[in-house]
Design a protein around this motif. Structure first.
Motif, PDB file in Angstrom:
ATOM      1  N   ILE A 146       0.913  -1.357   0.032  1.00  0.00           N
ATOM      2  CA  ILE A 146       0.064  -0.037  -0.063  1.00  0.00           C
ATOM      3  C   ILE A 146       0.929   1.113  -0.010  1.00  0.00           C
ATOM      4  CG2 ILE A 146      -1.782   1.274   1.213  1.00  0.00           C
ATOM      5  CD1 ILE A 146      -2.864  -1.365   2.194  1.00  0.00           C
TER       6      ILE A 146
ATOM      7  N   LYS B 120      -1.281   3.636   3.728  1.00  0.00           N
ATOM      8  CA  LYS B 120      -2.501   3.196   4.278  1.00  0.00           C
ATOM      9  C   LYS B 120      -3.337   4.141   4.842  1.00  0.00           C
ATOM     10  CE  LYS B 120      -4.202  -0.726   6.963  1.00  0.00           C
ATOM     11  NZ  LYS B 120      -3.886  -1.885   7.842  1.00  0.00           N
ATOM     12  N   SER B 121      -2.614   4.934   6.278  1.00  0.00           N
ATOM     13  CA  SER B 121      -3.577   5.895   6.607  1.00  0.00           C
ATOM     14  C   SER B 121      -3.987   6.852   5.850  1.00  0.00           C
ATOM     15  CB  SER B 121      -2.463   6.396   7.814  1.00  0.00           C
ATOM     16  OG  SER B 121      -1.497   7.203   7.389  1.00  0.00           O
TER      17      SER B 121
ATOM     18  N   ASP C 272      -0.032  -3.890   3.341  1.00  0.00           N
ATOM     19  CA  ASP C 272       0.488  -2.729   4.113  1.00  0.00           C
ATOM     20  C   ASP C 272       1.378  -1.806   3.665  1.00  0.00           C
ATOM     21  OD1 ASP C 272       0.143  -1.173   6.803  1.00  0.00           O
ATOM     22  OD2 ASP C 272       0.932  -2.748   7.923  1.00  0.00           O
TER      23      ASP C 272
ATOM     24  N   GLU D  27      -7.154   5.337   4.138  1.00  0.00           N
ATOM     25  CA  GLU D  27      -7.974   5.149   5.230  1.00  0.00           C
ATOM     26  C   GLU D  27      -8.876   6.136   5.357  1.00  0.00           C
ATOM     27  OE1 GLU D  27      -6.339   1.338   7.987  1.00  0.00           O
ATOM     28  OE2 GLU D  27      -5.726   3.476   8.322  1.00  0.00           O
TER      29      GLU D  27
ATOM     30  N   PHE E  48      -9.837  -2.399   5.084  1.00  0.00           N
ATOM     31  CA  PHE E  48      -8.323  -2.842   5.063  1.00  0.00           C
ATOM     32  C   PHE E  48      -8.033  -3.952   5.910  1.00  0.00           C
ATOM     33  CE2 PHE E  48      -8.703   1.547   3.590  1.00  0.00           C
ATOM     34  CZ  PHE E  48      -7.883   1.742   2.667  1.00  0.00           C
TER      35      PHE E  48
END
Length: 192
Positions: A77, A108-109, A104, A112, A126
């Protein structure tokens, strides 16, 4: 030497170029992961293509169809993998869908937050890293591979294909060597 990525991006860094100059006299040949890597590798040493393999026993799975289209992405990711493009697209989709993102990485954050901001939390999940991607592929109707970088290969594509999951990807790097458009998957114009 084993070359598994786009040579143009692989040898960008000064430190890597320095290391390559030091190693050059010792390199007797290069193993390239795809025709794309082979054609883009500038080297005087002998070159050979050896494609990655996959566990074909994952294949021949029958999928149960329902009213929801289930998409799956498997991989790192990071921004270059283009997952943000899929999320932006899914905002516009009027059909019921779910998407599972397996993997991952440092992006990712951001993704999200993007999912939450676009009201897609109930549709996109996720699940983190997984040693057994076949369990995620078994439930997929479509595998998405939206990489915006020039992939040297695409091992997750052949894993999905081995499970009988149709794949859709941008035709960049070596992806056109893996997917024959409208035969065993779908290739779309870059960034469309």
């Amino acid at each position: 030497m084993y070359i598994h990525a786009d040579p143009d991006s692989l040898f960008d860094e000064r430190l890597v170029r320095l290391l390559m100059r030091l190693l050059k006299p010792r390199i007797k040949g290069n193993i390239c992961i795809s025709k794309f890597v082979y054609e883009n590798l500038k080297s005087d040493a002998e070159k050979k293509i050896i494609y990655n393999g996959t566990n074909i026993s994952l294949g021949d799975r029958l999928k149960k169809r329902n009213d929801i289209i289930h998409l799956v992405y498997v991989g790192r990711i990071v921004e270059d993998k283009g997952i943000q493009n899929i999320i932006e697209l899914l905002v516009e989709v009027q059909l019921p869908f779910s998407m599972t993102i397996v993997g991952d990485g440092n992006y990712k954050s951001t993704l999200e937050k993007m999912v939450v901001q676009n009201g897609l939390s109930s549709s996109i999940s996720f699940v983190g890293e997984s040693a057994d991607v076949s369990k995620w592929l078994e439930s997929a109707d479509l595998f998405v591979h939206p990489a915006i970088c020039k992939e040297g290969f695409g091992i997750t594509l052949i894993e999905a294909m081995a499970c009988g999951v149709p794949c859709i990807a941008y035709k960049r790097g070596a992806i056109g060597e893996i997917i024959t458009d409208n035969i065993d998957g779908f290739l779309v114009a870059e960034f469309s």
